[in-house]
Design an enzyme around this catalytic site. Structure first.
Site, PDB file in Angstrom:
ATOM      1  N   SER A 101       0.814  -1.210   0.000  1.00  0.00           N
ATOM      2  CA  SER A 101       0.000   0.000   0.000  1.00  0.00           C
ATOM      3  C   SER A 101       0.853   1.267   0.000  1.00  0.00           C
ATOM      4  O   SER A 101       1.583   1.532  -0.941  1.00  0.00           O
ATOM      5  CB  SER A 101      -0.961  -0.035   1.197  1.00  0.00           C
ATOM      6  OG  SER A 101      -1.952   0.944   1.093  1.00  0.00           O
ATOM      7  N   ASP A 242      -2.261   6.402  -3.544  1.00  0.00           N
ATOM      8  CA  ASP A 242      -1.126   5.744  -2.889  1.00  0.00           C
ATOM      9  C   ASP A 242      -0.631   4.618  -3.786  1.00  0.00           C
ATOM     10  O   ASP A 242      -1.100   4.447  -4.914  1.00  0.00           O
ATOM     11  CB  ASP A 242      -1.485   5.252  -1.480  1.00  0.00           C
ATOM     12  CG  ASP A 242      -2.485   4.111  -1.493  1.00  0.00           C
ATOM     13  OD1 ASP A 242      -3.200   3.940  -2.507  1.00  0.00           O
ATOM     14  OD2 ASP A 242      -2.561   3.370  -0.498  1.00  0.00           O
ATOM     15  N   ASP A 244      -0.987   1.462  -4.119  1.00  0.00           N
ATOM     16  CA  ASP A 244      -1.885   0.478  -4.737  1.00  0.00           C
ATOM     17  C   ASP A 244      -3.231   1.082  -5.111  1.00  0.00           C
ATOM     18  O   ASP A 244      -4.154   0.369  -5.505  1.00  0.00           O
ATOM     19  CB  ASP A 244      -2.072  -0.752  -3.843  1.00  0.00           C
ATOM     20  CG  ASP A 244      -2.822  -0.448  -2.560  1.00  0.00           C
ATOM     21  OD1 ASP A 244      -2.796   0.710  -2.114  1.00  0.00           O
ATOM     22  OD2 ASP A 244      -3.429  -1.379  -1.992  1.00  0.00           O
ATOM     23  N   ASP A 246      -5.770   2.392  -3.563  1.00  0.00           N
ATOM     24  CA  ASP A 246      -7.037   2.202  -2.864  1.00  0.00           C
ATOM     25  C   ASP A 246      -7.367   3.382  -1.957  1.00  0.00           C
ATOM     26  O   ASP A 246      -8.396   3.378  -1.276  1.00  0.00           O
ATOM     27  CB  ASP A 246      -7.063   0.887  -2.083  1.00  0.00           C
ATOM     28  CG  ASP A 246      -6.056   0.826  -0.947  1.00  0.00           C
ATOM     29  OD1 ASP A 246      -5.223   1.742  -0.834  1.00  0.00           O
ATOM     30  OD2 ASP A 246      -6.097  -0.157  -0.177  1.00  0.00           O
TER      31      ASP A 246
END
Length: 447
Positions: A101, A242, A244, A246
């Protein structure tokens, strides 16, 4: 049973430290066995972000899944919400996102999704943990039943179309100059392309991943570069994802950061006016500002709070019938469209309001004045600093000082060895002093 491997967002840690090829292989085997239900040919979708260690973990997981008879579909660098969506649309039994993440490249992680694209429940994660610590040699597939692996083309186009369909067909972003910061992460290809297709004048940054620069001085956790670029390009808005994708943070035309609480307020009010809220309220975590709660109350909407973690937000949304929820950090869940946080789709909802109102983002995205909120992190090397008597005393004294005028929240991170201390109240000086006292006590205990 306390969890040995899984935190609040999958398994996460230092690549080749905690997250080794051996662990990745075992997770593939254990998760593969846990999701073999029925006689059909089982399959798993695996996506990743742009970290150097992604190759190592990806191939180790392929070995694990194929060794227990699961076929593997590799989609390469893709946003976490795209992997969740593809897991469901490709009728897979399981989805995997290899990502840490918002962490820097040294870390990596493994997130798992069930066949409907939802993150796994605590109970299912516990089943997998039990399998991780058991010898499973006797449960490996026979030679003729081993799985196959193949790379899937065209998945970027699938996600772009999915994201575009969350907006009305006649809505265009024509006339908007948008700076998009993809954090040198998983969204570096799909999101700039999608914004361009929607008609925006796109200025992309953070779109040159090299395996090492994910989240480094860019993205939603470091929006300074985005703020500078927005002012330099005289853009209407900046969007920071960010690693990833999400979570999302916005920047207005003045370069000022807009956090997840303001985004929730914008979407909640818009959806209420359009009759799109499934319940008269939204779901957020204990970290969301009291100002958001007061704003919603003024519009006849409730704020239902959960523990920190988008999985807990989603769980409450599903249980309570809510279709909007999220976190101050920018995890926004729109359950009409997605089964997990989707930073880009959330940004599109805000852009739709901007286009509808034809007002600057600084006006559209300032719905309330947040109460002063101080958040500080204390890193430790293990143990239980929160059990220290001096720390307990400092927390107790702080709660008494804030009595009726604010709140304290102290919690251990579920993804790294950090204790987070948050204080909120109407008197910033008082809140800062309370937080600093607790941080000092924690620092001494951690040392």
């Amino acid at each position: 049973m306390s969890r040995k491997y899984f935190g609040t967002d999958g398994i996460r840690g230092r690549a080749n430290g905690l997250i080794t090829p051996e662990l990745a292989l075992k997770v593939g085997q254990a998760a593969g066995l846990a999701f073999q239900r029925g006689d059909h040919r089982h399959r798993v979708v695996i996506g990743k972000d742009t970290r150097l260690s992604g190759y190592m973990i990806e191939y180790a997981m392929v070995a694990g899944f194929t060794s227990v008879g699961m076929d593997v579909l590799l989609v390469g660098p893709m946003p976490t919400p795209a992997v969740a969506m593809l897991t469901k649309s490709m009728r897979a039994d399981l989805g995997v996102m290899i990502s840490a993440s918002h962490n820097l490249f040294e870390d990596n992680g493994i997130k798992l999704f069930g066949p409907q694209g939802f993150k796994l429940s605590d109970d299912v994660e516990k089943q997998i943990e039990l399998l991780l610590d058991e010898p499973i040699e006797k449960r490996l597939a026979q030679s003729a039943s081993l799985g196959r692996a193949r790379r899937i083309d065209g998945v970027h186009d699938r996600y772009i179309e999915f994201a575009k369909r969350t907006l009305p067909r006649d809505l265009s972003l024509d006339g908007l100059r948008v700076v998009i910061d993809c954090a040198n992460g998983a969204a570096y290809k799909v999101v700039p392309e999608a914004l361009w297709e929607l008609g925006a004048d796109v200025v992309p940054i953070g779109v040159e991943p090299d395996g090492f620069n994910i989240n480094k001085d860019c993205g939603s956790t470091s929006p300074e570069a985005l703020s500078r670029k927005v002012r330099e390009m005289r853009a209407d808005i900046g969007i920071a994802l960010d690693g990833d994708a999400d979570r999302v943070i916005l920047v207005d035309e003045r370069g000022h950061v807009v956090d997840g609480d303001q985004l929730l307020a914008v979407i909640a009010q818009s959806w209420k006016e359009d009759g799109r809220l499934s319940r008269p309220g939204i779901v957020a975590t204990v970290m969301s500002n009291l100002g958001l709660e007061r704003f919603l109350k003024g519009h006849g909407l409730d704020l239902v709070r959960t523990p920190v973690g988008d999985r807990y937000v989603l769980e409450q949304m599903l249980n309570g019938g809510y279709n909007l929820g999220g976190e101050q950090s920018g995890h926004i869940i729109l359950s009409d469209y997605a089964t997990t946080g989707d930073g880009f789709v959330a940004a599109l909802q805000v852009l739709a309001v901007v286009q509808k109102l034809r007002r600057p983002v600084s006006e559209v995205c300032h719905r309330f004045d947040p109460l002063p909120q101080i958040l500080k992190n204390v890193r430790h090397k293990g143990g239980k600093p929160l059990d220290d008597s001096d720390v307990k005393s400092a927390i107790s004294d702080g709660e008494k000082r804030l009595n009726g005028h604010g709140r304290l929240l102290i919690r251990s991170s579920g993804t790294e060895p950090v204790i987070r201390v948050m204080g909120e109240g109407e008197d910033r000086i008082l809140v800062e002093d309370v937080v600093d006292t607790i941080v000092s006590a924690l620092g001494q205990a951690a040392a």
